[in-house]
Write a protein that holds these residues in place. Structure first.
Motif, PDB file in Angstrom:
ATOM      1  N   ARG A   1     -61.634   7.993 -28.923  1.00  0.00           N
ATOM      2  CA  ARG A   1     -62.660   7.603 -27.811  1.00  0.00           C
ATOM      3  C   ARG A   1     -63.462   8.844 -27.812  1.00  0.00           C
ATOM      4  NH1 ARG A   1     -60.426   8.821 -22.089  1.00  0.00           N
ATOM      5  NH2 ARG A   1     -60.984  10.810 -22.569  1.00  0.00           N
ATOM      6  N   VAL A   2     -64.901   8.308 -27.956  1.00  0.00           N
ATOM      7  CA  VAL A   2     -65.854   9.297 -28.138  1.00  0.00           C
ATOM      8  C   VAL A   2     -66.513   9.178 -26.619  1.00  0.00           C
ATOM      9  CG1 VAL A   2     -68.021  10.083 -29.411  1.00  0.00           C
ATOM     10  CG2 VAL A   2     -66.120   8.666 -30.464  1.00  0.00           C
ATOM     11  N   THR A   3     -66.683  10.410 -26.068  1.00  0.00           N
ATOM     12  CA  THR A   3     -67.340  10.443 -24.464  1.00  0.00           C
ATOM     13  C   THR A   3     -68.248  11.326 -24.409  1.00  0.00           C
ATOM     14  OG1 THR A   3     -64.691   9.823 -23.867  1.00  0.00           O
ATOM     15  CG2 THR A   3     -66.457  10.545 -22.098  1.00  0.00           C
ATOM     16  N   THR A   4     -69.262  10.813 -23.458  1.00  0.00           N
ATOM     17  CA  THR A   4     -70.238  11.814 -22.998  1.00  0.00           C
ATOM     18  C   THR A   4     -70.643  11.519 -21.576  1.00  0.00           C
ATOM     19  OG1 THR A   4     -72.493  12.846 -23.559  1.00  0.00           O
ATOM     20  CG2 THR A   4     -72.235  10.506 -23.809  1.00  0.00           C
ATOM     21  N   ARG A   5     -71.431  12.437 -20.835  1.00  0.00           N
ATOM     22  CA  ARG A   5     -71.877  12.031 -19.612  1.00  0.00           C
ATOM     23  C   ARG A   5     -73.247  11.495 -19.855  1.00  0.00           C
ATOM     24  NH1 ARG A   5     -68.619  12.918 -15.187  1.00  0.00           N
ATOM     25  NH2 ARG A   5     -66.824  14.258 -15.536  1.00  0.00           N
ATOM     26  N   ALA A   6     -73.767  10.473 -19.190  1.00  0.00           N
ATOM     27  CA  ALA A   6     -75.053   9.706 -19.454  1.00  0.00           C
ATOM     28  C   ALA A   6     -75.309   8.983 -18.016  1.00  0.00           C
ATOM     29  CB  ALA A   6     -74.966   8.760 -20.437  1.00  0.00           C
ATOM     30  N   HIS A   7     -76.700   8.880 -17.765  1.00  0.00           N
ATOM     31  CA  HIS A   7     -76.990   8.158 -16.593  1.00  0.00           C
ATOM     32  C   HIS A   7     -77.230   6.604 -17.008  1.00  0.00           C
ATOM     33  CE1 HIS A   7     -77.827  11.714 -14.034  1.00  0.00           C
ATOM     34  NE2 HIS A   7     -78.439  12.199 -15.088  1.00  0.00           N
ATOM     35  N   SER A   8     -77.228   6.297 -18.268  1.00  0.00           N
ATOM     36  CA  SER A   8     -77.381   4.923 -18.514  1.00  0.00           C
ATOM     37  C   SER A   8     -76.589   4.748 -19.888  1.00  0.00           C
ATOM     38  CB  SER A   8     -78.726   4.629 -18.864  1.00  0.00           C
ATOM     39  OG  SER A   8     -79.385   5.315 -19.963  1.00  0.00           O
ATOM     40  N   GLU A   9     -76.450   3.551 -20.284  1.00  0.00           N
ATOM     41  CA  GLU A   9     -75.782   2.903 -21.657  1.00  0.00           C
ATOM     42  C   GLU A   9     -76.687   3.445 -22.564  1.00  0.00           C
ATOM     43  OE1 GLU A   9     -73.906  -0.859 -23.868  1.00  0.00           O
ATOM     44  OE2 GLU A   9     -74.557  -0.914 -21.786  1.00  0.00           O
ATOM     45  N   MET A  10     -77.869   3.235 -22.594  1.00  0.00           N
ATOM     46  CA  MET A  10     -78.870   3.683 -23.661  1.00  0.00           C
ATOM     47  C   MET A  10     -78.592   5.240 -23.909  1.00  0.00           C
ATOM     48  SD  MET A  10     -82.983   3.249 -23.932  1.00  0.00           S
ATOM     49  CE  MET A  10     -82.831   1.237 -23.616  1.00  0.00           C
ATOM     50  N   GLU A  11     -78.539   6.009 -22.781  1.00  0.00           N
ATOM     51  CA  GLU A  11     -78.567   7.628 -22.877  1.00  0.00           C
ATOM     52  C   GLU A  11     -77.450   7.978 -23.607  1.00  0.00           C
ATOM     53  OE1 GLU A  11     -78.664  11.794 -20.397  1.00  0.00           O
ATOM     54  OE2 GLU A  11     -78.647   9.838 -19.284  1.00  0.00           O
ATOM     55  N   GLY A  12     -76.305   7.254 -23.208  1.00  0.00           N
ATOM     56  CA  GLY A  12     -74.917   7.623 -23.803  1.00  0.00           C
ATOM     57  C   GLY A  12     -74.638   7.123 -25.355  1.00  0.00           C
ATOM     58  N   GLU A  13     -75.328   5.813 -25.505  1.00  0.00           N
ATOM     59  CA  GLU A  13     -75.269   5.544 -26.933  1.00  0.00           C
ATOM     60  C   GLU A  13     -76.164   6.691 -28.057  1.00  0.00           C
ATOM     61  OE1 GLU A  13     -74.140   3.091 -28.705  1.00  0.00           O
ATOM     62  OE2 GLU A  13     -73.614   1.398 -27.389  1.00  0.00           O
ATOM     63  N   ARG A  14     -77.255   7.242 -27.259  1.00  0.00           N
ATOM     64  CA  ARG A  14     -78.133   8.325 -28.200  1.00  0.00           C
ATOM     65  C   ARG A  14     -77.394   9.480 -28.313  1.00  0.00           C
ATOM     66  NH1 ARG A  14     -80.690  12.153 -26.596  1.00  0.00           N
ATOM     67  NH2 ARG A  14     -80.446  11.776 -24.301  1.00  0.00           N
ATOM     68  N   LYS A  15     -76.474   9.972 -27.421  1.00  0.00           N
ATOM     69  CA  LYS A  15     -75.900  10.970 -27.149  1.00  0.00           C
ATOM     70  C   LYS A  15     -74.756  11.179 -28.267  1.00  0.00           C
ATOM     71  CE  LYS A  15     -75.439  13.495 -23.676  1.00  0.00           C
ATOM     72  NZ  LYS A  15     -74.975  14.158 -22.301  1.00  0.00           N
ATOM     73  N   ILE A  16     -73.992   9.842 -28.494  1.00  0.00           N
ATOM     74  CA  ILE A  16     -72.858   9.961 -29.462  1.00  0.00           C
ATOM     75  C   ILE A  16     -73.186   9.381 -30.506  1.00  0.00           C
ATOM     76  CG2 ILE A  16     -71.368   9.828 -27.313  1.00  0.00           C
ATOM     77  CD1 ILE A  16     -71.230   6.805 -27.941  1.00  0.00           C
TER      78      ILE A  16
END
Length: 416
Positions: A221-236
């Motif tokens: 499981r790869v996890t980050t905190r993000a305000h949106s799915e797009m931001e989450g995808e970018r960060k991981i």
């Protein structure tokens, strides 16, 4: 915002019911940016329940309770919390009306204890029960938010999603939701996978990596905190790219699905069919495949050829291969190859997979427990055979063999 979950019910402590509520609530809390640090199970005892509530309130921003809202005297959650807060229990009239109408519509006399399900703590907000009778409660006391939910999952889940979450959102400050992606691997054990990613795991900060193992599969499981799915995808994205480069031969999906789902999807997209011959796995491979809706599009069927007689009669394995002095035996690469190839001949399928081996608990044919031969035949291709040396008890060996067969088939489909 930190949360604790308290599951109330002696039946949970006795193991009569599995506590699936805590798993569901934890997942949904994470999606809202609420961290669940502690889960507690407590029996139907007012003193112990009070102690659990007080401890949770001392260290959490949100305390979520499931269970103990029913009509009987051992349903104590609302009573215990109200007594601690010095508040009264009041009747929530809309719930009381719904309870009365339900009994009247069925022609059943309503006993007085059923009124308890309409109780709500003074100063709390009611949480409507869409599928049951007991009203939930949401309230704040001395800076801690309390959510009281029914125990049955069919009542708890819609109440939590449709009532409790909006209430919590209205009381939250600046929590950033968690965004996770599940990476699924096969054909590799948890220890070997961790070794390949040890530097990423040790140096993790954001995003974080968490491995989980099931028989025959491993999940990261790869996890980050993000305000949106797009931001989450970018960060991981960069972390996932590094994992793909190292373990691409084992990474079969970037979603939480079993490998049989992906195998069937690939077969369907390519218009190919599959049959299986199972000896030591006893039909488990067929069961995994047919558990997926729509599998009949690609999976023609399977033969459980447990005895030598059926291996010979149904799939034409010569008896001189199966038995006799100097014979390779049922547990052999020769038998695995013949079984797989005869599936193609007799069914016309594009792929044939065979499993023959020793699941235990005792050796067979003088061969050790855990020795399994896997045959993989394909039209117009050389048949492959894999020698597996599996560990575990009988059920574990069967499952590991079936999952390994799916992994080898996935690799073949991917390469094609």
């Amino acid at each position: 915002m930190k949360a604790e979950i308290i599951a109330v019910g002696t039946e949970l402590l006795l193991g009569q019911i599995v506590n699936t509520n805590a798993q569901f609530i934890s997942q949904e809390c994470a999606a809202q940016g609420i961290d669940v640090y502690v889960q507690t199970v407590v029996g139907d005892n007012q003193e112990r329940l009070l102690s659990s509530l007080q401890l949770a309130a001392s260290r959490a921003d949100v305390v979520i309770c499931t269970g103990g809202l029913g009509p009987t005297q051992d349903d104590l959650t609302k009573d215990t919390l109200a007594a601690w807060m010095g508040r009264q229990l009041l009747i929530h009239e809309p719930s009381m009306q719904a309870i009365s109408e339900m009994f009247a519509s069925r022609g059943i006399h309503m006993v007085e204890s059923n009124r308890r399900q309409a109780n709500m703590i003074e100063g709390s907000d009611p949480l409507h029960n869409e599928t049951g009778l007991a009203v939930g409660n949401a309230l704040t006391y001395e800076g801690t938010h309390f959510i009281l939910l029914p125990g049955p999952p069919k009542e708890m889940k819609p109440m939590f999603m449709n009532q409790a979450i909006p209430w919590l959102q209205a009381h939250m400050t600046d929590e950033v939701p968690l965004y996770s992606k599940m990476l699924k691997f096969a054909g590799i054990g948890e220890s070997a996978l961790e070794y390949q990613l040890i530097d990423l795991i040790q140096d993790q900060s954001d995003p974080t990596l968490a491995p989980y193992a099931k028989e025959g599969e491993v999940t990261i499981r790869v996890t980050t905190r993000a305000h949106s799915e797009m931001e989450g995808e970018r960060k991981i994205a960069s972390t996932i790219t590094k994992i793909q480069k190292r373990l691409g031969d084992h990474l079969y999906a970037e979603q939480d699905v079993p490998i049989e789902t992906i195998v069937l999807e690939l077969l369907g997209k390519k218009g190919l069919t599959l049959t299986v011959a199972e000896s030591c796995s006893g039909g488990l491979l067929s069961d995994l495949l047919t558990s997926i809706p729509g599998s009949s599009q690609s999976f023609i069927g399977g033969i459980i050829c447990y005895s030598n007689a059926l291996k010979h009669k149904l799939l034409g394995v010569p008896m001189e291969v199966l038995e006799g002095a100097g014979a390779p035996g049922a547990v052999s690469s020769e038998t695995a190859v013949i079984l797989a190839e005869q599936l193609l001949v007799r069914t016309g399928s594009d792929f044939g997979v065979s499993l023959t081996g020793v699941a235990g608990p005792s050796p067979s044919e003088g061969k050790p427990v855990g020795l399994v031969y896997l045959g993989l035949a394909q039209k117009n291709a050389i048949t492959q055979v894999f020698t597996l040396n599996l560990s575990g008890n009988r059920e574990t060996i069967k499952l590991r063999a079936a999952k390994r067969a799916l992994y080898e088939l996935w690799k073949q489909l991917k390469e094609n």
